[in-house]
Scaffold this motif. Sequence first.
Motif, PDB file in Angstrom:
ATOM      1  N   THR A 204       0.817  -1.214   0.000  1.00  0.00           N
ATOM      2  CA  THR A 204       0.000   0.000   0.000  1.00  0.00           C
ATOM      3  C   THR A 204       0.847   1.259   0.000  1.00  0.00           C
ATOM      4  OG1 THR A 204      -1.652  -1.248   1.249  1.00  0.00           O
ATOM      5  CG2 THR A 204      -1.951   1.139   1.111  1.00  0.00           C
ATOM      6  N   TRP A 205       1.937   1.264   0.740  1.00  0.00           N
ATOM      7  CA  TRP A 205       2.792   2.452   0.777  1.00  0.00           C
ATOM      8  C   TRP A 205       3.440   2.703  -0.579  1.00  0.00           C
ATOM      9  CZ3 TRP A 205       5.179   0.816   6.088  1.00  0.00           C
ATOM     10  CH2 TRP A 205       4.319   1.233   7.112  1.00  0.00           C
ATOM     11  N   ALA A 206       3.757   1.635  -1.307  1.00  0.00           N
ATOM     12  CA  ALA A 206       4.303   1.830  -2.657  1.00  0.00           C
ATOM     13  C   ALA A 206       3.283   2.538  -3.538  1.00  0.00           C
ATOM     14  CB  ALA A 206       4.698   0.483  -3.265  1.00  0.00           C
ATOM     15  N   LEU A 207       2.029   2.107  -3.441  1.00  0.00           N
ATOM     16  CA  LEU A 207       0.962   2.759  -4.203  1.00  0.00           C
ATOM     17  C   LEU A 207       0.767   4.197  -3.729  1.00  0.00           C
ATOM     18  CD1 LEU A 207      -1.349   2.351  -6.314  1.00  0.00           C
ATOM     19  CD2 LEU A 207      -2.821   1.798  -4.368  1.00  0.00           C
ATOM     20  N   ARG A 230      12.589   8.785   2.539  1.00  0.00           N
ATOM     21  CA  ARG A 230      13.581   7.921   3.191  1.00  0.00           C
ATOM     22  C   ARG A 230      12.956   7.108   4.316  1.00  0.00           C
ATOM     23  NH1 ARG A 230      19.719  10.075   3.477  1.00  0.00           N
ATOM     24  NH2 ARG A 230      19.933  10.720   1.300  1.00  0.00           N
ATOM     25  N   VAL A 231      12.093   7.749   5.080  1.00  0.00           N
ATOM     26  CA  VAL A 231      11.406   7.038   6.166  1.00  0.00           C
ATOM     27  C   VAL A 231      10.494   5.965   5.584  1.00  0.00           C
ATOM     28  CG1 VAL A 231       9.677   7.266   7.998  1.00  0.00           C
ATOM     29  CG2 VAL A 231      11.512   8.961   7.785  1.00  0.00           C
ATOM     30  N   VAL A 232       9.780   6.302   4.532  1.00  0.00           N
ATOM     31  CA  VAL A 232       8.838   5.351   3.927  1.00  0.00           C
ATOM     32  C   VAL A 232       9.562   4.122   3.397  1.00  0.00           C
ATOM     33  CG1 VAL A 232       7.141   4.993   2.112  1.00  0.00           C
ATOM     34  CG2 VAL A 232       7.201   7.172   3.334  1.00  0.00           C
ATOM     35  N   VAL A 233      10.604   4.325   2.624  1.00  0.00           N
ATOM     36  CA  VAL A 233      11.278   3.165   2.028  1.00  0.00           C
ATOM     37  C   VAL A 233      12.000   2.333   3.080  1.00  0.00           C
ATOM     38  CG1 VAL A 233      11.485   4.218  -0.248  1.00  0.00           C
ATOM     39  CG2 VAL A 233      13.313   4.565   1.425  1.00  0.00           C
ATOM     40  N   ARG A 234      12.474   2.972   4.143  1.00  0.00           N
ATOM     41  CA  ARG A 234      13.073   2.184   5.233  1.00  0.00           C
ATOM     42  C   ARG A 234      12.029   1.281   5.883  1.00  0.00           C
ATOM     43  NH1 ARG A 234      15.397   6.022   7.816  1.00  0.00           N
ATOM     44  NH2 ARG A 234      13.831   6.416   9.426  1.00  0.00           N
ATOM     45  N   GLN A 235      10.829   1.819   6.092  1.00  0.00           N
ATOM     46  CA  GLN A 235       9.745   1.005   6.648  1.00  0.00           C
ATOM     47  C   GLN A 235       9.341  -0.109   5.694  1.00  0.00           C
ATOM     48  OE1 GLN A 235       8.092   1.268   9.799  1.00  0.00           O
ATOM     49  NE2 GLN A 235       9.978   2.429  10.153  1.00  0.00           N
ATOM     50  N   ILE A 236       9.344   0.188   4.413  1.00  0.00           N
ATOM     51  CA  ILE A 236       9.008  -0.835   3.413  1.00  0.00           C
ATOM     52  C   ILE A 236       9.998  -1.996   3.481  1.00  0.00           C
ATOM     53  CG2 ILE A 236       9.080  -1.303   0.922  1.00  0.00           C
ATOM     54  CD1 ILE A 236       7.630   1.336   0.484  1.00  0.00           C
ATOM     55  N   VAL A 237      11.265  -1.687   3.613  1.00  0.00           N
ATOM     56  CA  VAL A 237      12.284  -2.734   3.703  1.00  0.00           C
ATOM     57  C   VAL A 237      12.083  -3.582   4.958  1.00  0.00           C
ATOM     58  CG1 VAL A 237      14.742  -3.156   4.094  1.00  0.00           C
ATOM     59  CG2 VAL A 237      14.016  -1.564   2.302  1.00  0.00           C
ATOM     60  N   LEU A 238      11.838  -2.936   6.088  1.00  0.00           N
ATOM     61  CA  LEU A 238      11.662  -3.664   7.349  1.00  0.00           C
ATOM     62  C   LEU A 238      10.447  -4.589   7.290  1.00  0.00           C
ATOM     63  CD1 LEU A 238      12.467  -0.838   9.940  1.00  0.00           C
ATOM     64  CD2 LEU A 238      13.907  -2.788   9.308  1.00  0.00           C
ATOM     65  N   TYR A 239       9.342  -4.083   6.786  1.00  0.00           N
ATOM     66  CA  TYR A 239       8.148  -4.916   6.689  1.00  0.00           C
ATOM     67  C   TYR A 239       8.339  -6.039   5.673  1.00  0.00           C
ATOM     68  CZ  TYR A 239       5.085  -2.209   9.754  1.00  0.00           C
ATOM     69  OH  TYR A 239       4.494  -1.628  10.853  1.00  0.00           O
ATOM     70  N   LEU A 276      14.457  -0.055  -4.316  1.00  0.00           N
ATOM     71  CA  LEU A 276      13.659   1.148  -4.058  1.00  0.00           C
ATOM     72  C   LEU A 276      14.325   2.003  -2.987  1.00  0.00           C
ATOM     73  CD1 LEU A 276      11.039   2.810  -4.383  1.00  0.00           C
ATOM     74  CD2 LEU A 276       9.983   1.290  -2.688  1.00  0.00           C
ATOM     75  N   HIS A 277      14.810   1.358  -1.956  1.00  0.00           N
ATOM     76  CA  HIS A 277      15.486   2.063  -0.858  1.00  0.00           C
ATOM     77  C   HIS A 277      16.734   2.786  -1.359  1.00  0.00           C
ATOM     78  CE1 HIS A 277      17.612   1.848   3.299  1.00  0.00           C
ATOM     79  NE2 HIS A 277      16.881   2.940   3.208  1.00  0.00           N
ATOM     80  N   VAL A 278      17.532   2.079  -2.130  1.00  0.00           N
ATOM     81  CA  VAL A 278      18.774   2.662  -2.638  1.00  0.00           C
ATOM     82  C   VAL A 278      18.489   3.838  -3.574  1.00  0.00           C
ATOM     83  CG1 VAL A 278      20.798   2.219  -4.092  1.00  0.00           C
ATOM     84  CG2 VAL A 278      20.124   0.551  -2.338  1.00  0.00           C
ATOM     85  N   ARG A 279      17.498   3.700  -4.419  1.00  0.00           N
ATOM     86  CA  ARG A 279      17.156   4.786  -5.350  1.00  0.00           C
ATOM     87  C   ARG A 279      16.807   6.060  -4.587  1.00  0.00           C
ATOM     88  NH1 ARG A 279      16.224   3.392 -10.694  1.00  0.00           N
ATOM     89  NH2 ARG A 279      15.078   5.352 -10.960  1.00  0.00           N
ATOM     90  N   VAL A 280      16.035   5.913  -3.530  1.00  0.00           N
ATOM     91  CA  VAL A 280      15.653   7.086  -2.739  1.00  0.00           C
ATOM     92  C   VAL A 280      16.863   7.676  -2.038  1.00  0.00           C
ATOM     93  CG1 VAL A 280      14.317   7.856  -0.738  1.00  0.00           C
ATOM     94  CG2 VAL A 280      13.246   6.378  -2.458  1.00  0.00           C
ATOM     95  N   LEU A 281      17.709   6.821  -1.462  1.00  0.00           N
ATOM     96  CA  LEU A 281      18.902   7.311  -0.758  1.00  0.00           C
ATOM     97  C   LEU A 281      19.833   8.072  -1.701  1.00  0.00           C
ATOM     98  CD1 LEU A 281      19.859   4.343   1.620  1.00  0.00           C
ATOM     99  CD2 LEU A 281      18.615   6.438   2.169  1.00  0.00           C
ATOM    100  N   GLN A 287      10.239   5.269  -8.387  1.00  0.00           N
ATOM    101  CA  GLN A 287       9.560   4.249  -9.190  1.00  0.00           C
ATOM    102  C   GLN A 287       8.934   3.159  -8.307  1.00  0.00           C
ATOM    103  OE1 GLN A 287      12.483   2.847 -12.031  1.00  0.00           O
ATOM    104  NE2 GLN A 287      12.403   4.716 -13.235  1.00  0.00           N
ATOM    105  N   PRO A 288       8.076   3.564  -7.366  1.00  0.00           N
ATOM    106  CA  PRO A 288       7.503   2.604  -6.412  1.00  0.00           C
ATOM    107  C   PRO A 288       6.519   1.614  -7.027  1.00  0.00           C
ATOM    108  CG  PRO A 288       6.419   4.723  -6.204  1.00  0.00           C
ATOM    109  CD  PRO A 288       7.571   4.926  -7.144  1.00  0.00           C
ATOM    110  N   MET A 289       5.966   1.933  -8.214  1.00  0.00           N
ATOM    111  CA  MET A 289       4.974   1.034  -8.787  1.00  0.00           C
ATOM    112  C   MET A 289       5.563  -0.309  -9.201  1.00  0.00           C
ATOM    113  SD  MET A 289       2.156   2.506  -8.359  1.00  0.00           S
ATOM    114  CE  MET A 289       1.014   1.564  -9.359  1.00  0.00           C
ATOM    115  N   THR A 290       6.876  -0.366  -9.388  1.00  0.00           N
ATOM    116  CA  THR A 290       7.514  -1.661  -9.665  1.00  0.00           C
ATOM    117  C   THR A 290       7.302  -2.604  -8.495  1.00  0.00           C
ATOM    118  OG1 THR A 290       9.211  -0.602 -11.040  1.00  0.00           O
ATOM    119  CG2 THR A 290       9.688  -2.816 -10.209  1.00  0.00           C
ATOM    120  N   LEU A 291       7.525  -2.090  -7.294  1.00  0.00           N
ATOM    121  CA  LEU A 291       7.309  -2.906  -6.099  1.00  0.00           C
ATOM    122  C   LEU A 291       5.834  -3.211  -5.915  1.00  0.00           C
ATOM    123  CD1 LEU A 291       8.584  -4.205  -3.558  1.00  0.00           C
ATOM    124  CD2 LEU A 291       8.043  -2.093  -2.350  1.00  0.00           C
ATOM    125  N   PHE A 292       4.970  -2.245  -6.199  1.00  0.00           N
ATOM    126  CA  PHE A 292       3.532  -2.454  -6.045  1.00  0.00           C
ATOM    127  C   PHE A 292       3.063  -3.624  -6.915  1.00  0.00           C
ATOM    128  CE2 PHE A 292      -0.729  -1.713  -7.773  1.00  0.00           C
ATOM    129  CZ  PHE A 292      -1.479  -1.752  -6.598  1.00  0.00           C
TER     130      PHE A 292
END
Length: 321
Positions: A204-207, A230-239, A276-281, A287-292
């Motif tokens: 959902t966060w990717a969307l 940065r906060v969002v993608v870090r949370q995405i990685v953890l989850y 996704l995390h690296v791209r943001v950093l 390009q979050p829709m790839t993960l979505f």
Amino acid sequence: MADADPVGAEDRAVAPRRPDRNTSPLRATVSAYLALTKPRIIELLLITTVPALFAAQRAVPPLWTVLATLVGGALAAGSANALNCVVDADIDAVMRRTRTRPLARHAVPTRSALVFGVVLGLLSALFLWATTTWQAAVLAVVAILFYVFVYSLWLKRRTRQNIVWGGLAGCMPVVIGWSAVTGDIGWPAWAFFGVIFFWTPPHTWALAMRYREDYAAAGVPMLPVVATERVVVRQIVLYSWAMVACSLVLVPASSWLYAAVAAPAGLAFLACAHVLHVRVLRGRPAQPMTLFHLSNLYLTVVSVAWAVDAAIGLPVIGLRG
């Protein structure tokens, strides 16, 4: 039982089409009521129900049990989604990708949509009670009530953790499917419940990263609206890591077949989340829709693997509870 905000593909990020001018009034009305149930989200929920039915039986369950559970589950999910449309009509009217939903474009009267959602919920409970187990019926009602009152009416507009806890409703098809076969809930069902629970935020966060402006305009405090990328993608990685860990917890209750699919699928998902995390950093377009889109494929692949593994009945690696 989940919206795109908890589980599901938010109609796969595609708003429903307006009825063709040549469409008959009856067909347009039926189409509008069907759209209230968000059929594509129901599809995703049923994909996670079938494996639980097979895994609980550790074989192909009786066809009637499968059909009854799917019909009852579809009615319950349709009820929750229709009632969510009633609650979120003002939000849907603002957001570009949802503004053509039935209530947002006034294709269905609000009162009629409310009655429709309640009737579907009652039918689902009565049907599941009569055809499967009373536990499955009760769980379906709990899921509907939680999704409407806890997520839609309370969490969604008040906290950035809305999708984390609201996503619990989208996990319910697994335990409903298991209880429909056995009358209880075994630990493998809870493990797959965890897979979906931890899958929901990255999905959902990717969307929401893609449609951040929509959520902001509607006043919905999704994490990508109130936190930095940065906060969002870090949370995405953890989850994502937690999700994959839960998927591997199922290995002792399955055969080598499930492990052979779940492990590489998990690695692929983790790789995408880290990219996704690296791209943001690095300050590049996320390009979050790839993960979505990958998240939909991942859940489907793992669900099918769990179902096929159980249907074939290969010897389990460890002990089943």
